[in-house]
Design an enzyme around this catalytic site. Structure first.
Site, mmCIF file in Angstrom:
data_model
loop_
_atom_site.group_PDB
_atom_site.id
_atom_site.type_symbol
_atom_site.label_atom_id
_atom_site.label_comp_id
_atom_site.label_asym_id
_atom_site.label_seq_id
_atom_site.Cartn_x
_atom_site.Cartn_y
_atom_site.Cartn_z
ATOM 1 N N GLU A 54 0.826 -1.225 0.000
ATOM 2 C CA GLU A 54 0.000 0.000 0.000
ATOM 3 C C GLU A 54 0.851 1.261 0.000
ATOM 4 O OE1 GLU A 54 -0.547 -2.630 1.898
ATOM 5 O OE2 GLU A 54 -2.617 -3.277 1.566
ATOM 6 N N PHE A 116 -11.523 -7.505 13.989
ATOM 7 C CA PHE A 116 -10.438 -7.944 13.107
ATOM 8 C C PHE A 116 -10.105 -6.839 12.097
ATOM 9 C CE2 PHE A 116 -9.065 -10.114 9.135
ATOM 10 C CZ PHE A 116 -7.821 -10.525 9.608
ATOM 11 N N GLN A 117 -8.847 -6.501 12.009
ATOM 12 C CA GLN A 117 -8.323 -5.462 11.107
ATOM 13 C C GLN A 117 -8.941 -4.093 11.346
ATOM 14 O OE1 GLN A 117 -8.284 -7.095 7.040
ATOM 15 N NE2 GLN A 117 -6.216 -7.806 7.470
ATOM 16 N N LYS A 166 -17.612 -0.913 5.997
ATOM 17 C CA LYS A 166 -17.953 -1.937 4.998
ATOM 18 C C LYS A 166 -19.461 -1.995 4.741
ATOM 19 C CE LYS A 166 -16.983 -6.740 3.770
ATOM 20 N NZ LYS A 166 -16.347 -8.003 4.166
ATOM 21 N N MET A 483 24.032 8.692 2.379
ATOM 22 C CA MET A 483 23.916 9.991 3.033
ATOM 23 C C MET A 483 24.187 9.873 4.532
ATOM 24 S SD MET A 483 23.594 13.134 2.600
ATOM 25 C CE MET A 483 22.693 13.791 1.206
#
Ligand SMILES: Cc1ncc(C[n+]2csc(CCOP(=O)(O)OP(=O)(O)O)c2C)c(N)n1
Length: 578
Positions: A54, A116-117, A166, A483
């Site tokens: 993502e 969940f999630q 959802k 760097m």
């Protein structure tokens, strides 16, 4: 009366994207966003690019937005999908990149139960979005989507988040897309006060040593033509920040390039000795100013920005100018001509001084005596790109290679240099390049990456290969987190703690091939040109593993917190400087 169509919330999200003119969205599906992906299966004109992480989808949306000037879109599921977007959201926030992030959320009745999630993503991202919405009522979806695009693209641009439960995606309702937004609290300025323009013009005409200090806001405002007209009509020299790079043609004689920590000595001196700094779409970042009290000490400041909160934030603005840059710069050019009744103001002696400094202090580095120098590789890429037909868009990772790209790549057209400036996000380069390619399929897109950065998001090569979005990535492989190594060498007595990566693991050319891309290994200066040409002509995505000097440091350098004029230059004992 607007006709309403019965549909599901998930379909309404896609219809909203279509109404907003979105042609590509980047994302990864999962449980809480599945209804919206199911709606994609029912049909939409929006192309979906399936990322591999993502964060990659988020940076693709950013690269798309920066290359096209349109709002980018990234989509993810709840919980870990949403948190994987956070770095990209922060990046878009720091660089004012307009992106609508859409996440699925657990069902309304489960919110707050550690389902969940479930992650409170609007809470997590609160300080790094312009605005966010958690949608729990399907009737709100159309107005929220309309508002999200409006907020992302108007005023100072930036990221917004729409988190959709959802069950909202699954609910049926009568859909109509609003023509207007209803946001009483969001009133970005649409014009500039004429008195501010008059005062700014007067100061420009009276100044002996004026300098324009241009930032990424010029690109966001699509105000390059207006900036160029002002530069030409008022004979104003300009310095251009990393984020502003490409807003003014770099071959223009009055473009003095980047100031700041790794900017040129002449650009830093130009700011330091100026009697008038005209800051346009820029925010006096510490990587530009160095020690603020020593920055442009003798200068009056005009600060022109769409965001009033930036004006005077770091440095007092003697003449604040707040409003849209495109309109305001055109008005300013006209007003300067009107005030300077007998022709353009004469900044002749100052321009000669700047020219002397530019001749005296060019970017330079010691040639390698058989060791390939990273700067040589970037110069070769620049020269090869100049020989191509059509536009070239550059992206970068973060580190030494990014600063060398800033110093050596030449950009003539707006939106052709895309980099992570404010957040300094390693891993930005490859996905941003894929997003830029999706926005500009006609352009050649080249990512100049570091070996450390590349390893953070190189899985997106699969996206480039499978989605028909070919990019060329040059891994400036110094075998180190370069760097950081440089800071350890210069400021931590050469204690190289945990910065060694090695040149050879992974084998980047083989890795490229494993992802369906062409891979090339370059170990000498002699191999450079041929390999670059082969990569550019590969007809698919290509990776150049450019193995170069592990010890090269990026100069000039203004140490953090030092005055911008206290610059450390490339030590000449390293050999003949070019
Ligand atoms: C996500 C992230 N983690 C850590 C850093 C700190 N950091 C800045 S530059 C750099 C090294 C980058 O190494 P590489 O990609 O090899 O580029 P180089 O400097 O060698 O050109 C690191 C670790 C960062 N900017 N971003």
């Amino acid at each position: 009366m607007t006709t309403k169509t019965r549909m599901l919330g998930s379909d309404a999200i896609l219809r909203a994207l279509e109404h907003e003119g979105v042609d590509v969205a980047f994302g990864i599906p999962g449980g809480a966003i599945l209804p919206t992906y199911d709606a994609m299966a029912r049909g939409t004109s929006v192309r979906h690019v399936l990322a591999r992480h993502e964060q990659g989808a988020g940076h693709m949306a950013e690269g798309y937005a920066r290359a096209s000037g349109k709002v980018g879109v990234a989509i993810a599921t709840s919980g870990p999908g949403a948190t994987n977007l956070v770095t990209a959201i922060a990046d878009a926030w720091m660089d004012s990149t307009p992106v609508v992030f859409i996440t699925g959320q657990v069902r309304s009745e489960l919110i707050g139960t550690d389902a969940f999630q479930e992650v409170d993503i609007t809470g997590v991202t609160m300080p790094i979005v312009k605005h966010s919405w958690l949608v729990q009522d399907v009737e709100e979806l159309p107005s929220v989507m309309k508002a999200a695009f409006h907020v992302a693209r108007t005023g100072r641009q930036g990221p917004v988040l729409v988190d959709v439960a959802k069950d909202v995606q699954e609910a049926a309702f009568d859909f109509a897309y609003p023509d207007e937004v209803d946001l009483p609290g969001w009133r970005p300025p649409t014009k500039v006060h004429p008195r501010q323009i008059r005062e700014a013009a007067k100061a420009i005409v009276e100044a002996k040593r004026p300098i324009l200090y241009c930032g990424g806001g010029v690109l966001n405002a699509d105000a390059s033509a207006e900036l160029l007209a002002l530069v030409d009509s008022a004979h104003l020299p300009a310095v251009v920040t990393l984020m502003g790079k490409s807003c003014l043609p770099e071959s223009h004689s009055l473009n003095y390039g980047a100031p700041g920590m790794h900017g040129s000595k002449y650009a830093n001196w130009a700011l330091n000795k100026a009697d008038l700094v005209i800051a346009v779409g820029t925010r006096f970042d510490d990587r530009v100013t160095g020690k603020v009290s020593a920055f442009a000490p003798g200068a009056k400041v005009i600060h022109f920005d769409i965001d009033a909160a930036e004006v005077g934030k770091i440095r007092h603005a003697d003449i604040p100018v707040v409003g849209p840059l495109k309109l305001g710069l055109a008005q300013l050019a006209a007003e300067v001509s009107a005030v300077a009744a007998d022709g353009a103001p004469d900044h002749g002696p100052w321009l000669r001084q700047l020219e002397d400094w530019r001749e005296q202090f060019p970017f330079r580095y010691a040639k390698g005596n058989g060791v390939l120098k990273p700067q040589t590789a970037i110069e070769a890429l620049r020269d090869a790109a100049a020989g191509l037909d059509g536009d070239v868009i550059w992206t970068t990772g973060v580190g030494q290679h990014q600063m060398w790209a800033m110093q050596y790549v030449q950009c003539e057209k707006p939106r052709t240099f895309i980099t992570s400036g404010g957040a300094g996000t390693m891993g930005y380069g490859v996905p941003a390049a894929i997003g830029a390619k999706a926005a500009r399929p006609d352009a050649t897109v080249i990512c100049i990456d570091g070996d450390g950065c590349f390893q953070m998001t190189c899985q997106e090569l699969a996206t480039a290969a499978l989605e028909g979005l070919p990019i060329v990535t040059a891994v400036i492989n110094n075998g180190w987190l370069g760097m950081v190594r440089q800071w350890q060498e210069m400021f931590y007595a050469e204690r190289f703690a945990e910065t060694h990566l090695t040149h050879a693991v992974p084998d980047y050319a083989q890795l490229a091939e494993a992802y369906g891309c062409a891979g090339f290994t370059v170990e000498t200066e002699e191999q450079l040109e041929e390999s670059i040409q082969a990569a550019l002509q590969a007809g698919r995505s290509a990776v150049l593993d450019v193995r170069c000097d592990p010890e090269e440091k990026c100069f000039p350098m203004v140490p953090a917190g030092a005055a911008a004029v206290d610059v450390i230059e490339a030590p000449s004992e390293e050999g003949a400087l070019t």
